[in-house]
Each structure stands twice: as C-alpha cells, then as structure tokens.
Design an enzyme around this catalytic site. Structure first.
Site, PDB file in Angstrom:
ATOM      1  N   ILE A   1       4.008  14.675  -5.304  1.00  0.00           N
ATOM      2  CA  ILE A   1       4.628  13.500  -5.940  1.00  0.00           C
ATOM      3  C   ILE A   1       4.180  12.283  -5.150  1.00  0.00           C
ATOM      4  O   ILE A   1       4.682  11.992  -4.066  1.00  0.00           O
ATOM      5  CB  ILE A   1       6.170  13.568  -5.981  1.00  0.00           C
ATOM      6  N   ASP A   2       3.205  11.594  -5.699  1.00  0.00           N
ATOM      7  CA  ASP A   2       2.717  10.374  -5.086  1.00  0.00           C
ATOM      8  C   ASP A   2       3.559   9.222  -5.643  1.00  0.00           C
ATOM      9  O   ASP A   2       3.824   9.170  -6.845  1.00  0.00           O
ATOM     10  CB  ASP A   2       1.237  10.196  -5.450  1.00  0.00           C
TER      11      ASP A   2
ATOM     12  N   GLU B   1       0.211  17.509   0.834  1.00  0.00           N
ATOM     13  CA  GLU B   1       0.984  16.580   1.666  1.00  0.00           C
ATOM     14  C   GLU B   1       2.134  17.277   2.394  1.00  0.00           C
ATOM     15  O   GLU B   1       2.437  16.953   3.533  1.00  0.00           O
ATOM     16  CB  GLU B   1       1.552  15.443   0.807  1.00  0.00           C
TER      17      GLU B   1
ATOM     18  N   ASP C   1       9.208  17.203  -4.138  1.00  0.00           N
ATOM     19  CA  ASP C   1       7.861  17.285  -3.543  1.00  0.00           C
ATOM     20  C   ASP C   1       7.498  18.734  -3.211  1.00  0.00           C
ATOM     21  O   ASP C   1       6.403  19.200  -3.533  1.00  0.00           O
ATOM     22  CB  ASP C   1       7.793  16.466  -2.257  1.00  0.00           C
TER      23      ASP C   1
ATOM     24  N   ASP D   1      -1.355  15.612  -3.758  1.00  0.00           N
ATOM     25  CA  ASP D   1      -0.105  14.875  -3.500  1.00  0.00           C
ATOM     26  C   ASP D   1       0.852  15.297  -4.605  1.00  0.00           C
ATOM     27  O   ASP D   1       0.699  14.906  -5.764  1.00  0.00           O
ATOM     28  CB  ASP D   1      -0.337  13.362  -3.525  1.00  0.00           C
TER      29      ASP D   1
ATOM     30  N   ASP E   1      -3.689  10.496  -1.164  1.00  0.00           N
ATOM     31  CA  ASP E   1      -3.248   9.272  -1.842  1.00  0.00           C
ATOM     32  C   ASP E   1      -4.375   8.609  -2.630  1.00  0.00           C
ATOM     33  O   ASP E   1      -4.122   7.623  -3.339  1.00  0.00           O
ATOM     34  CB  ASP E   1      -2.706   8.260  -0.823  1.00  0.00           C
TER      35      ASP E   1
ATOM     36  N   THR F   1       6.747   8.290  -4.203  1.00  0.00           N
ATOM     37  CA  THR F   1       8.119   8.808  -4.113  1.00  0.00           C
ATOM     38  C   THR F   1       9.163   7.752  -4.468  1.00  0.00           C
ATOM     39  O   THR F   1      10.117   8.035  -5.205  1.00  0.00           O
ATOM     40  CB  THR F   1       8.375   9.268  -2.664  1.00  0.00           C
TER      41      THR F   1
HETATM   42  P1  AMP Z   1       2.253   3.400  -3.224  1.00  0.00           P
HETATM   43  O1  AMP Z   1       3.012   4.085  -4.288  1.00  0.00           O
HETATM   44  O2  AMP Z   1       0.973   2.810  -3.687  1.00  0.00           O
HETATM   45  O3  AMP Z   1       3.112   2.429  -2.456  1.00  0.00           O
HETATM   46  O4  AMP Z   1       1.774   4.503  -2.215  1.00  0.00           O
HETATM   47  C1  AMP Z   1       2.573   5.556  -1.802  1.00  0.00           C
HETATM   48  C2  AMP Z   1       1.909   6.154  -0.601  1.00  0.00           C
HETATM   49  O5  AMP Z   1       1.869   5.210   0.456  1.00  0.00           O
HETATM   50  C3  AMP Z   1       2.624   7.339  -0.003  1.00  0.00           C
HETATM   51  O6  AMP Z   1       2.147   8.532  -0.566  1.00  0.00           O
HETATM   52  C4  AMP Z   1       2.304   7.245   1.493  1.00  0.00           C
HETATM   53  O7  AMP Z   1       1.433   8.277   1.915  1.00  0.00           O
HETATM   54  C5  AMP Z   1       1.575   5.922   1.619  1.00  0.00           C
HETATM   55  N1  AMP Z   1       1.956   5.101   2.769  1.00  0.00           N
HETATM   56  C6  AMP Z   1       2.999   5.234   3.612  1.00  0.00           C
HETATM   57  N2  AMP Z   1       2.975   4.284   4.570  1.00  0.00           N
HETATM   58  C7  AMP Z   1       1.869   3.528   4.339  1.00  0.00           C
HETATM   59  C8  AMP Z   1       1.292   2.391   4.986  1.00  0.00           C
HETATM   60  N3  AMP Z   1       1.847   1.818   6.070  1.00  0.00           N
HETATM   61  N4  AMP Z   1       0.150   1.880   4.468  1.00  0.00           N
HETATM   62  C9  AMP Z   1      -0.418   2.431   3.370  1.00  0.00           C
HETATM   63  N5  AMP Z   1       0.097   3.494   2.717  1.00  0.00           N
HETATM   64  C10 AMP Z   1       1.227   4.035   3.182  1.00  0.00           C
HETATM   65 MG    MG Z   2       1.351   9.796  -1.788  1.00  0.00          MG
END
Ligand code: AMP
Ligand code: MG
Length: 307
Positions: A94-95, A41, A18, A92, A234, A97
């Site tokens: 690395i979105d 981020e 990241d 972001d 995100d 992770t």
């Molecule tokens: P995803 O790959 O769609 O699950 O999204 C990843 C992103 O979820 C990460 O970059 C975090 O910033 C975000 N994230 C972390 N905790 C939460 C949460 N409780 N609700 C929604 N998004 C979250």
């Molecule tokens: Mg992210």
C-alpha cells in the site's frame, strides 16, 4: 476493504492492510511463478501479535480460503530480499498510506527489475478518478508500452503522456505530504517555469499514473532533507508507466534512476517525471532552485548529491 474499518485497535491500522496485501501478492506470485526474489516494503518481524489475527482473516478473505498464521507470516517474509540480485520483484503493498487512511489516493505497486532496470511495472490505483467519471484503474507497463484498464470497458486503453503547448500551461503534481516532498522548493520551480495552475496534490504512485495518461504533465519530488534516499518500491512501477507512455523520468539531478543498489535508490536524489518534451527545462529550474540560485529567501546554497 476500507481505511475506516482498519483504524480500530492500538496499532496503526494501515499496518494490518499493508501486511495483508504483501502476503496476498507474494502468495500469488509464488503460486504462479515458483521461486523468486521479492523486495517488499513490509518486514514480517514487525507484525506484532495483536495484529496477526486481523491480517490472517484479511488474507483468507482475499484468497477465498482459510490460511494459517504461519503461512501468512511466511508469505510476508518472502518480501525480505535485499535487492542485490540481478533479477528481483519489488512491491509496495500500500503506497500512500496516509492517502489510504484519508480515503484519498493510494496504490499497490509491483515491478520486476533486471540488471538495475525496471522491465515490468503494475500499478493498481483503486480510487483514482478517471476521465469517464468512474474510479479505479490498473496500469501495466512493459516493452510494449503502457496500458490501463478502467470503467466498464474490459479493453485496455493505451496510455500516452500529454504535453501542453507551453510550459506555463503544465500541470504539476506532487505529494500531499510536505514531509515527503519539499513543497516550498516546488513552489519556486513552479514560479520559475511560469506555471499558473495550483499543484495537483495526490498521494502515492498515482502521480506517475497521472503523468502517464495526461492528467498532469510534471511530477516533482524534491528532497525534504539531505541524505534521504528514495525506496525502490516507491518508484519502480510508476517510473516505467511514465516512460512506456512516452514520458521521461530522472532524479532531481537529471540522472537515470538506478535500481541496482539494494532497497534504496542510493545513487539518486528526488524525482522529476515529465511528459518528456520539456524535461530539460524542468531540470534546469530544479537545479537553479536546489543550488539556491533561484533566489531562496534564506540564501541557502545546497550541495549536489555526493557519491
Ligand atoms: P507520497 O504518497 O508520494 O507522499 O509517498 C509515500 C511514500 O513516501 C511512502 O511510501 C514512504 O516510503 C515515502 N517517504 C517517507 N518519508 C519520506 C521522505 N522524507 N522523503 C521522500 N519520501 C518519503
Ligand atoms: Mg510507499
């Protein structure tokens, strides 16, 4: 760069990737564009000593020249803007992770925001399966629509949403992580809409890419807890990819996403992105589920977002 290579050591390996990605993107932007405001981020203050060498060597390898540790830290710190300005970039590095570490989906997401609106979005999806059998795609969205590059063809492909003939034939995508998106609530929405296919679970903003080019027709992200506010990085790039491909993106209450309130979407909760044609019907099903009128087993009635 592979997830497995970076899992050694006692710190989270993704932290190395990241930080390195944020440094490389920030350096590239500054070299090309000069002074700018970047909401990234990662916080340079979180980069602990044991990880620095790894980050510096990744950055040097990516840029093709040896870079000092102080310079790398400065580049990461460029991402420290708070999003209060009228024009800023958001990144972001690395979105997704967890997807990156599993060897599944992740994205590098960069967007330009002006007066609370996203005006440019770029999504790098290095592992996304493509219709031609290849993997990896880059999506760019701006006023001229959405385009994607993938496969052997150097020509950009026009990205357009694909709406199914009926809602029951829709394919819905959502996060792999139940902690990021309420799977139980989305299952209720799916049942209410009569959708019969299993949800397509993929990490990161690859979900927006999937809706944008018709791999799926709905992306739902329903809150797992009251009060969580989505991070701007995100959603900014992905939202524009879907909209410029002809789709519609709002929050779970049907509001437009408002990027004019700092590092989080303070005026929104959840995400509903669709191919457009049946957005209102999906919102209605979400509303029914989130207010409990769809028949929650526990009878919970949840309050709408307080502003
Ligand atoms: P995803 O790959 O769609 O699950 O999204 C990843 C992103 O979820 C990460 O970059 C975090 O910033 C975000 N994230 C972390 N905790 C939460 C949460 N409780 N609700 C929604 N998004 C979250
Ligand atoms: Mg992210």
């Amino acid at each position: 760069m592979r997830g497995g290579t970076l899992t050694k050591g006692d710190e989270s390996p993704v932290t190395v990737a990241d930080f390195a990605a944020q440094a490389v993107v920030a350096a590239t932007l500054v070299r090309r564009l000069g002074e700018l405001s970047l909401v990234g981020e990662e916080d340079a203050a979180d980069l602990s000593e044991p990880l620095r060498d790894g980050v510096v060597s990744l950055v040097s390898a990516a840029l093709g020249s040896t870079v000092g540790s102080a310079t790398v830290l400065d580049w990461i710190a460029l991402g420290g803007a708070d999003g209060s300005g009228s024009r800023y970039w958001t990144l972001d590095p690395i979105d997704g992770t967890k997807g990156f570490l599993r060897g599944d989906q992740y994205a590098i997401a960069l967007a330009l925001v002006e007066d609370g609106e996203v005006v440019l979005g770029v999504l790098g999806c290095p592992n996304l399966p493509n219709p031609d059998g290849s993997r990896g795609a880059t999506f760019v969205a701006d006023g001229d629509g959405s385009r994607a590059w993938y496969g052997d063809d150097a020509q950009p492909r026009v990205v357009r949403v694909v709406a199914p003939a009926t809602l029951s034939e829709a394919r819905l995508c959502e996060s792999v992580e139940a902690g990021h998106s309420a799977h139980d609530d989305s299952a209720r929405v799916i049942a209410r809409l009569g959708i019969t296919t299993e949800p397509y679970r993929i990490d990161s903003q690859c979900k927006y890419a999937a809706v944008g080019r018709g791999d799926a027709s709905i992306y739902l992200r329903l809150p797992t807890r009251q009060g969580y506010r989505e991070k701007i990085w995100d959603h900014a790039a992905g939202k524009l990819v879907v909209e410029c491909a002809g789709g519609t993106v709002t929050d779970a209450d049907g509001r437009r996403l408002d990027f004019g309130h700092g590092r989080r979407l303070e005026r929104n909760r959840g995400i509903v992105a669709t191919a457009g044609a049946f957005h209102d019907e999906v919102l209605e099903a979400v509303r029914a589920v989130l207010t409990g009128s769809a028949g929650d087993s526990d009878g919970t009635v949840r309050a709408p977002l307080q502003q």
